[in-house]
Write a protein that holds these residues in place. Structure first.
Motif, PDB file in Angstrom:
ATOM      1  N   VAL A 177      13.018   9.863  21.409  1.00  0.00           N
ATOM      2  CA  VAL A 177      11.760  10.233  20.562  1.00  0.00           C
ATOM      3  C   VAL A 177      12.139  11.801  20.243  1.00  0.00           C
ATOM      4  CG1 VAL A 177       9.247  10.218  20.563  1.00  0.00           C
ATOM      5  CG2 VAL A 177      10.524   8.481  21.919  1.00  0.00           C
TER       6      VAL A 177
ATOM      7  N   TYR B 160       5.800   5.237  20.889  1.00  0.00           N
ATOM      8  CA  TYR B 160       5.847   6.543  20.393  1.00  0.00           C
ATOM      9  C   TYR B 160       6.017   6.676  18.863  1.00  0.00           C
ATOM     10  CZ  TYR B 160       5.974   8.172  25.255  1.00  0.00           C
ATOM     11  OH  TYR B 160       5.389   8.110  26.559  1.00  0.00           O
ATOM     12  N   ALA B 161       6.702   5.980  18.201  1.00  0.00           N
ATOM     13  CA  ALA B 161       6.826   5.779  16.883  1.00  0.00           C
ATOM     14  C   ALA B 161       5.687   5.664  16.277  1.00  0.00           C
ATOM     15  CB  ALA B 161       7.898   5.211  16.328  1.00  0.00           C
ATOM     16  N   THR B 162       4.733   4.567  16.471  1.00  0.00           N
ATOM     17  CA  THR B 162       3.648   4.322  15.805  1.00  0.00           C
ATOM     18  C   THR B 162       2.439   4.931  16.164  1.00  0.00           C
ATOM     19  OG1 THR B 162       3.243   2.470  17.438  1.00  0.00           O
ATOM     20  CG2 THR B 162       4.743   1.808  15.468  1.00  0.00           C
TER      21      THR B 162
ATOM     22  N   PRO C 269      10.040  10.175  14.919  1.00  0.00           N
ATOM     23  CA  PRO C 269      11.161   9.427  14.635  1.00  0.00           C
ATOM     24  C   PRO C 269      11.803   9.052  15.881  1.00  0.00           C
ATOM     25  CG  PRO C 269      11.334  11.821  14.002  1.00  0.00           C
ATOM     26  CD  PRO C 269       9.999  11.516  14.471  1.00  0.00           C
ATOM     27  N   VAL C 270      12.558   7.944  15.923  1.00  0.00           N
ATOM     28  CA  VAL C 270      13.110   7.434  17.127  1.00  0.00           C
ATOM     29  C   VAL C 270      14.362   6.890  16.846  1.00  0.00           C
ATOM     30  CG1 VAL C 270      11.077   6.809  18.352  1.00  0.00           C
ATOM     31  CG2 VAL C 270      12.229   5.120  17.217  1.00  0.00           C
TER      32      VAL C 270
ATOM     33  N   ASP D 112       8.897   1.882  19.989  1.00  0.00           N
ATOM     34  CA  ASP D 112       8.019   1.541  18.998  1.00  0.00           C
ATOM     35  C   ASP D 112       6.656   2.325  19.306  1.00  0.00           C
ATOM     36  OD1 ASP D 112       9.809   0.233  17.772  1.00  0.00           O
ATOM     37  OD2 ASP D 112       9.340  -1.756  18.469  1.00  0.00           O
TER      38      ASP D 112
END
Length: 306
Positions: A212, A176-178, A183-184, A174
């Motif tokens: 990631v 790295y995504a946010t 996309p993960v 989360d």
């Protein structure tokens, strides 16, 4: 958004020995050597590194993805036992041909060449480098990558994946995504025999893994570590011994300024070439260096699939 892996920084006890090993065995080329400048160490919030010897190495393919060795007196945590950056994965033409070349050198194979469980067309081997750093050497046949990662264009080529050991895989994915808008994948159980070996667990043990996805050619792999894994110990003013930091290209540092550990600096020489860079921390204590790119990502490699 992170667009590419630019460099992996390793803190090692003998920079010259590491330089010779990577040059003689893996044919990596020295592109710069010197001592860490105070402004660079300050940007890393690691003032103690100022004046330390370093060397910057580049794969024989000429890809601008570097290994940076920096001098340290500290001993690294054993591979796969602490949280944060744990492994550097490098594209090679054939791990089965590379394995005998490592025999009797500063590199030690700990996982012989074998097909990946999740993609049998891909073959990987695991080894420890001259300072105990964990390396994966992977053959990615053209057209077989599910993520557009490309294939080796020299016998030993560039870093293309970095692996972080996580305390809470969902929290790390989360982050790295946010933070970076990447996309993960959903965490999925997979066998990681060398991780099981490190923890004295059955080799059939499965660990949650997630991916990631950078736009192309690069990935961050997130591995859920056993509950006994702890953050790496770091003395004030230092970076962690061993796999200390991963540098990524970003279009701009502006969105990340509040999260940097120190004000960004414009730095000379590769991989900066006068661009600004700054460091932030990931959820598992991993140091993430961001380098402003100001240029589009490289085009996909021929024969690969997105």
């Amino acid at each position: 958004m992170l667009s590419a892996i630019v460099a992996v920084t390793l803190l090692v006890p003998d920079v010259g020995a590491a330089e010779r090993a990577y040059g003689e065995v893996l044919d990596y080329q020295t592109v710069e050597r010197g001592r860490i400048a105070p402004e660079q160490a300050g940007g890393w919030n690691a003032a103690a590194l100022a004046g330390r010897e370093y060397v910057l190495l580049q794969p024989p393919s000429g890809e601008p993805v570097y290994l940076r060795m920096v001098e340290t007196d500290a001993s690294p945590s054993p591979a796969l036992k602490a949280l944060g950056w744990n492994a550097t994965e490098i594209l090679v033409e054939d791990p089965a041909l590379l394995a005998p070349k490592l025999a009797g050198t500063a590199f030690r194979v700990i996982g012989p060449p074998a097909p990946l469980e999740i993609n049998p067309a891909v073959t990987a081997m695991q080894a420890l480098g001259p300072a105990g750093e964990l390396l994966y050497f992977t053959r990615m046949p053209a057209g077989q990558s599910k993520f557009g990662l490309g294939s080796a264009t020299s016998f030993v080529d560039r870093v293309f994946i970095v692996v972080v050991g996580a305390q809470d895989i969902r929290r790390t994915l989360d982050f790295y995504a946010t933070t970076f808008g990447l996309p993960v994948t959903e965490p999925a159980p997979s066998r990681v025999e060398i991780l099981a070996d490190a923890w004295g667990l059955p080799r059939e043990q499965r660990f949650l893994l997630g991916i990631v996805r950078l736009p192309q050619r690069f990935l961050v792999e997130v591995d859920q570590y056993p509950s006994g894994a702890a953050p790496r110990e770091v003395e004030p003013g230092e970076l962690p011994a061993g796999m200390a930091m991963v540098s990524f290209a970003v279009d701009s540092l502006e969105p990340f300024l509040p999260q940097l550990v120190a004000p960004p600096r414009a730095l000379s020489g590769p991989p900066y070439d006068g661009r600004r860079a700054g460091v932030m921390m990931g959820p598992d204590g991993e140091h993430i260096e961001l380098i402003e790119s100001g240029s589009p990502a490289a085009p996909p490699e021929p024969g690969d699939t997105p």
